[in-house]
Design a protein around this motif. Sequence first.
Motif, PDB file in Angstrom:
ATOM      1  N   VAL A 199       0.843  -1.204   0.000  1.00  0.00           N
ATOM      2  CA  VAL A 199       0.000   0.000   0.000  1.00  0.00           C
ATOM      3  C   VAL A 199       0.876   1.251   0.000  1.00  0.00           C
ATOM      4  CG1 VAL A 199      -1.718   1.313   1.302  1.00  0.00           C
ATOM      5  CG2 VAL A 199      -1.906  -1.185   1.129  1.00  0.00           C
ATOM      6  N   ALA A 200       1.905   1.237   0.847  1.00  0.00           N
ATOM      7  CA  ALA A 200       2.800   2.392   0.901  1.00  0.00           C
ATOM      8  C   ALA A 200       3.501   2.595  -0.437  1.00  0.00           C
ATOM      9  CB  ALA A 200       3.833   2.197   2.013  1.00  0.00           C
ATOM     10  N   GLY A 201       3.890   1.511  -1.103  1.00  0.00           N
ATOM     11  CA  GLY A 201       4.523   1.620  -2.418  1.00  0.00           C
ATOM     12  C   GLY A 201       3.581   2.213  -3.448  1.00  0.00           C
ATOM     13  N   ALA A 202       2.300   1.801  -3.400  1.00  0.00           N
ATOM     14  CA  ALA A 202       1.308   2.357  -4.325  1.00  0.00           C
ATOM     15  C   ALA A 202       1.107   3.851  -4.064  1.00  0.00           C
ATOM     16  CB  ALA A 202      -0.017   1.607  -4.181  1.00  0.00           C
ATOM     17  N   ILE A 203       1.086   4.227  -2.787  1.00  0.00           N
ATOM     18  CA  ILE A 203       0.939   5.642  -2.427  1.00  0.00           C
ATOM     19  C   ILE A 203       2.102   6.456  -2.998  1.00  0.00           C
ATOM     20  CG2 ILE A 203       0.990   7.265  -0.487  1.00  0.00           C
ATOM     21  CD1 ILE A 203      -0.437   5.053   1.152  1.00  0.00           C
ATOM     22  N   MET A 204       3.312   5.934  -2.873  1.00  0.00           N
ATOM     23  CA  MET A 204       4.475   6.671  -3.342  1.00  0.00           C
ATOM     24  C   MET A 204       4.556   6.704  -4.865  1.00  0.00           C
ATOM     25  SD  MET A 204       5.640   8.027  -0.776  1.00  0.00           S
ATOM     26  CE  MET A 204       6.959   8.828  -1.699  1.00  0.00           C
ATOM     27  N   THR A 205       3.969   5.716  -5.530  1.00  0.00           N
ATOM     28  CA  THR A 205       3.912   5.767  -6.992  1.00  0.00           C
ATOM     29  C   THR A 205       3.039   6.944  -7.438  1.00  0.00           C
ATOM     30  OG1 THR A 205       4.204   3.372  -7.146  1.00  0.00           O
ATOM     31  CG2 THR A 205       3.306   4.497  -9.080  1.00  0.00           C
ATOM     32  N   VAL A 206       1.893   7.092  -6.787  1.00  0.00           N
ATOM     33  CA  VAL A 206       1.009   8.229  -7.088  1.00  0.00           C
ATOM     34  C   VAL A 206       1.713   9.545  -6.753  1.00  0.00           C
ATOM     35  CG1 VAL A 206      -1.179   9.349  -6.521  1.00  0.00           C
ATOM     36  CG2 VAL A 206      -1.072   6.852  -6.746  1.00  0.00           C
ATOM     37  N   PHE A 207       2.410   9.551  -5.629  1.00  0.00           N
ATOM     38  CA  PHE A 207       3.145  10.758  -5.228  1.00  0.00           C
ATOM     39  C   PHE A 207       4.207  11.114  -6.274  1.00  0.00           C
ATOM     40  CE2 PHE A 207       6.604  12.987  -3.115  1.00  0.00           C
ATOM     41  CZ  PHE A 207       5.931  14.004  -2.447  1.00  0.00           C
ATOM     42  N   GLY A 208       4.862  10.105  -6.837  1.00  0.00           N
ATOM     43  CA  GLY A 208       5.867  10.358  -7.865  1.00  0.00           C
ATOM     44  C   GLY A 208       5.275  11.015  -9.104  1.00  0.00           C
ATOM     45  N   VAL A 209       4.077  10.564  -9.491  1.00  0.00           N
ATOM     46  CA  VAL A 209       3.380  11.205 -10.613  1.00  0.00           C
ATOM     47  C   VAL A 209       3.140  12.679 -10.295  1.00  0.00           C
ATOM     48  CG1 VAL A 209       1.260  11.251 -11.983  1.00  0.00           C
ATOM     49  CG2 VAL A 209       2.277   9.055 -11.336  1.00  0.00           C
ATOM     50  N   HIS A 210       2.592  12.917  -9.108  1.00  0.00           N
ATOM     51  CA  HIS A 210       2.287  14.293  -8.694  1.00  0.00           C
ATOM     52  C   HIS A 210       3.537  15.164  -8.673  1.00  0.00           C
ATOM     53  CE1 HIS A 210       2.231  17.523  -5.739  1.00  0.00           C
ATOM     54  NE2 HIS A 210       2.927  16.768  -4.917  1.00  0.00           N
ATOM     55  N   ALA A 211       4.645  14.656  -8.137  1.00  0.00           N
ATOM     56  CA  ALA A 211       5.849  15.464  -7.971  1.00  0.00           C
ATOM     57  C   ALA A 211       6.359  15.979  -9.314  1.00  0.00           C
ATOM     58  CB  ALA A 211       6.928  14.646  -7.263  1.00  0.00           C
ATOM     59  N   VAL A 212       6.376  15.112 -10.319  1.00  0.00           N
ATOM     60  CA  VAL A 212       6.870  15.523 -11.633  1.00  0.00           C
ATOM     61  C   VAL A 212       5.886  16.460 -12.318  1.00  0.00           C
ATOM     62  CG1 VAL A 212       7.385  14.691 -13.958  1.00  0.00           C
ATOM     63  CG2 VAL A 212       8.370  13.544 -11.971  1.00  0.00           C
ATOM     64  N   VAL A 213       4.594  16.157 -12.244  1.00  0.00           N
ATOM     65  CA  VAL A 213       3.600  17.010 -12.888  1.00  0.00           C
ATOM     66  C   VAL A 213       3.589  18.397 -12.240  1.00  0.00           C
ATOM     67  CG1 VAL A 213       1.130  17.348 -13.299  1.00  0.00           C
ATOM     68  CG2 VAL A 213       2.164  15.097 -13.679  1.00  0.00           C
ATOM     69  N   TRP A 214       3.566  18.450 -10.914  1.00  0.00           N
ATOM     70  CA  TRP A 214       3.535  19.741 -10.222  1.00  0.00           C
ATOM     71  C   TRP A 214       4.806  20.535 -10.513  1.00  0.00           C
ATOM     72  CZ3 TRP A 214       5.020  23.577  -6.983  1.00  0.00           C
ATOM     73  CH2 TRP A 214       4.024  24.348  -6.389  1.00  0.00           C
ATOM     74  N   GLY A 215       5.949  19.855 -10.465  1.00  0.00           N
ATOM     75  CA  GLY A 215       7.208  20.548 -10.743  1.00  0.00           C
ATOM     76  C   GLY A 215       7.273  21.085 -12.156  1.00  0.00           C
ATOM     77  N   SER A 216       6.785  20.315 -13.121  1.00  0.00           N
ATOM     78  CA  SER A 216       6.789  20.754 -14.520  1.00  0.00           C
ATOM     79  C   SER A 216       5.862  21.948 -14.718  1.00  0.00           C
ATOM     80  CB  SER A 216       6.363  19.600 -15.434  1.00  0.00           C
ATOM     81  OG  SER A 216       7.273  18.523 -15.364  1.00  0.00           O
ATOM     82  N   VAL A 217       4.681  21.901 -14.120  1.00  0.00           N
ATOM     83  CA  VAL A 217       3.740  23.026 -14.236  1.00  0.00           C
ATOM     84  C   VAL A 217       4.341  24.282 -13.611  1.00  0.00           C
ATOM     85  CG1 VAL A 217       1.497  23.929 -13.533  1.00  0.00           C
ATOM     86  CG2 VAL A 217       1.687  21.574 -14.309  1.00  0.00           C
TER      87      VAL A 217
END
Length: 404
Positions: free
Chosen positions: A308-326
């Motif tokens: 579960v924690a790994g799945a959470i961090m996968t979603v977080f990784g998506v967010h980190a790159v998208v937010w940083g790029s925006v």
Amino acid sequence: MPRHSRALSPAFTRHWTAVAVSNLGDGVTLAAGPLLVATLTTDPLAVSAALFAQQLPWLLFALTGGALADRLPRRTLVVAGNTVRAATIGGLALVIAAGTPALWQLYLVSFLFGTIETVADTAHSALIVDSVPADRLGRANARLYLTAMLNNQLAGPPLGALLFGVAAAVPFGLHATACAVAALIVLRIPVQHRPPPPRTTLRADITDGVRWLWGHAGLRILAACIFIMNLAGVGAFAIWVLYGTQHLGLTTTQYGLFIATGAVGGICGAWTYERLETRFGHTTLLRGGLVVEALTYLALTQTSDPWVAGAIMTVFGVHAVVWGSVAATVRQRATPSELLGRVGSVYQLASVGGSVAGALLGGLVAARFGLLAPFWSAFALVAVMTVVAWRRLADVRPGQTVQQ
């Protein structure tokens, strides 16, 4: 990245190649550097001091580096920075090959490396804008994030650890070579001639950059967001190894795989960025990212299941790159070319300032209130920031008026 009919420019391709090469070198020493320090000392404070020595110049010289990036030819600064980096890290490789280096030598190299980055990295970020049409900056930034994720976090560290096992000097020699190659590639980027800046003092230039960002409501709230996000995030992730091994019960090998889940998410975020940007727009992605970040910290306090924690961090990784790029894209689009270095350096100062404060506070909070306390604190901080920033994030549009 998704195929698109509007290809990025040849100049950007050279930028991208140079970044890919230098990121690989950075990733190699990301593993080899701590391993080298660990052979000299087991004192946790002494080990962490090497990273602090590289971050400290951003707190001291970030604004000066931004002013220089607006005063001097940016391509020249990037080439010179990579050349000096190659000489610095190459010198360290020779010292290691000749014998055992002293800790002060490693701290000095880390400090010099960080000092060079304050100018060269700021100039490079501004130089990107000259190479890519404004409507393709988001795509370019996402591609750079993807490259950093692959080379700096996935490919580089294992290679660095492997080479360090062969000979301690080898990974540092490879990093020096990567910096030199990157400098040669940047030399092939066409020069964009800019009108000479007015004759002013360096202090006045810095003041202009700070005042301009503060007067732009959208960029001001972005700088506040990145400060709070890094304060919260780095504070929580400062004890990440303890969360993984003690709270989740992971072995050393499992912990390494757990770390990679965030990078996998980041790759997915970079791959899908263009579609997300087109469909939702910048404001929605920024608001949604804050919600995802806050919920990430909350969710991590509610599970002890590694999957579960790994799945959470996968979603977080998506967010980190998208937010940083925006965030990078709207900042670059909104900022006049002659101020790109200074405005970028103010934003970077907010980012690094939050990271340094978070790194210092995270361990203290965990030691005083328990292992999950930094995650609860991070959730609370980002949740409050989300409420405060929600309406103000509508001002990230490039045409927003600057109030002087």
